[in-house]
Design a protein around this motif. Structure first.
Motif, PDB file in Angstrom:
ATOM      1  N   LYS A  53      10.318   0.052  16.330  1.00  0.00           N
ATOM      2  CA  LYS A  53      10.683   0.702  15.071  1.00  0.00           C
ATOM      3  C   LYS A  53      10.607   2.227  15.156  1.00  0.00           C
ATOM      4  O   LYS A  53      11.128   2.917  14.296  1.00  0.00           O
ATOM      5  N   HIS A  54       9.939   2.742  16.179  1.00  0.00           N
ATOM      6  CA  HIS A  54       9.660   4.176  16.262  1.00  0.00           C
ATOM      7  C   HIS A  54      10.086   4.759  17.607  1.00  0.00           C
ATOM      8  O   HIS A  54       9.361   5.588  18.185  1.00  0.00           O
ATOM      9  N   GLN A  55      11.261   4.356  18.081  1.00  0.00           N
ATOM     10  CA  GLN A  55      11.700   4.787  19.403  1.00  0.00           C
ATOM     11  C   GLN A  55      11.889   6.296  19.514  1.00  0.00           C
ATOM     12  O   GLN A  55      11.623   6.877  20.562  1.00  0.00           O
ATOM     13  N   GLN A  56      12.316   6.954  18.439  1.00  0.00           N
ATOM     14  CA  GLN A  56      12.472   8.412  18.489  1.00  0.00           C
ATOM     15  C   GLN A  56      11.115   9.087  18.675  1.00  0.00           C
ATOM     16  O   GLN A  56      10.985  10.022  19.468  1.00  0.00           O
ATOM     17  N   GLY A  57      10.106   8.604  17.969  1.00  0.00           N
ATOM     18  CA  GLY A  57       8.759   9.144  18.122  1.00  0.00           C
ATOM     19  C   GLY A  57       8.201   8.918  19.519  1.00  0.00           C
ATOM     20  O   GLY A  57       7.503   9.767  20.077  1.00  0.00           O
TER      21      GLY A  57
END
Length: 141
Positions: A53-57
């Motif tokens: 859910k947080h691949q950019q982070g």
């Protein structure tokens, strides 16, 4: 005879090293999340879902995800890129638990370890409080 034995031993050790996964190649380039489990349990699936859910982070924090099972491992979130190996599981498996998640820093040191699903908040807060990450954030402003 001695030359033949030496040659066979050399081939054997070379073959073993080709199949061995060396995490030190990531040192000073990537932080690592190791998800170690005996099988694809509910905790394993929850941890993958939480990270996906947080691949950019993850990308901003230079995180590479390793999924490690007893006979194989894979990086990232794709299901088809598994490689056969028992080395990582043997090295990072903790006794008395069928699930473990670890954070390895840029310096190759263990920064966080637990046997429950790691929340993205705890992961990002841990990384963001590190001096090297603080320097990265100042540089990127």
């Amino acid at each position: 005879m001695l030359k033949s034995i030496s040659f066979l031993l050399l081939i054997f050790f070379f073959t073993m090293n080709v199949n061995a996964q060396d995490l030190s190649k990531h040192q000073w380039k990537d932080r690592l999340i190791l998800i170690i489990t005996e099988e694809k349990t509910e905790k394993f699936q929850q941890q993958i879902t939480e990270l996906q859910k947080h691949q950019q982070g993850l990308k901003e924090r230079k995180l590479v995800v390793y999924k490690i099972l007893p006979e194989k491992y894979s990086t990232g979130f794709q299901e088809e890129n598994w490689k056969s190996s028992t080395e990582l599981y043997g090295k990072y498996k903790v006794k008395n638990s069928d699930f473990r998640v670890m954070l390895i820093g840029l310096d190759g040191g263990e920064k966080l370890e637990q046997t429950e699903v790691l929340s993205i908040e705890k992961l990002f807060n841990t990384i963001d409080s590190m001096p090297m990450r603080q320097a990265e954030m100042r540089k990127n402003r």
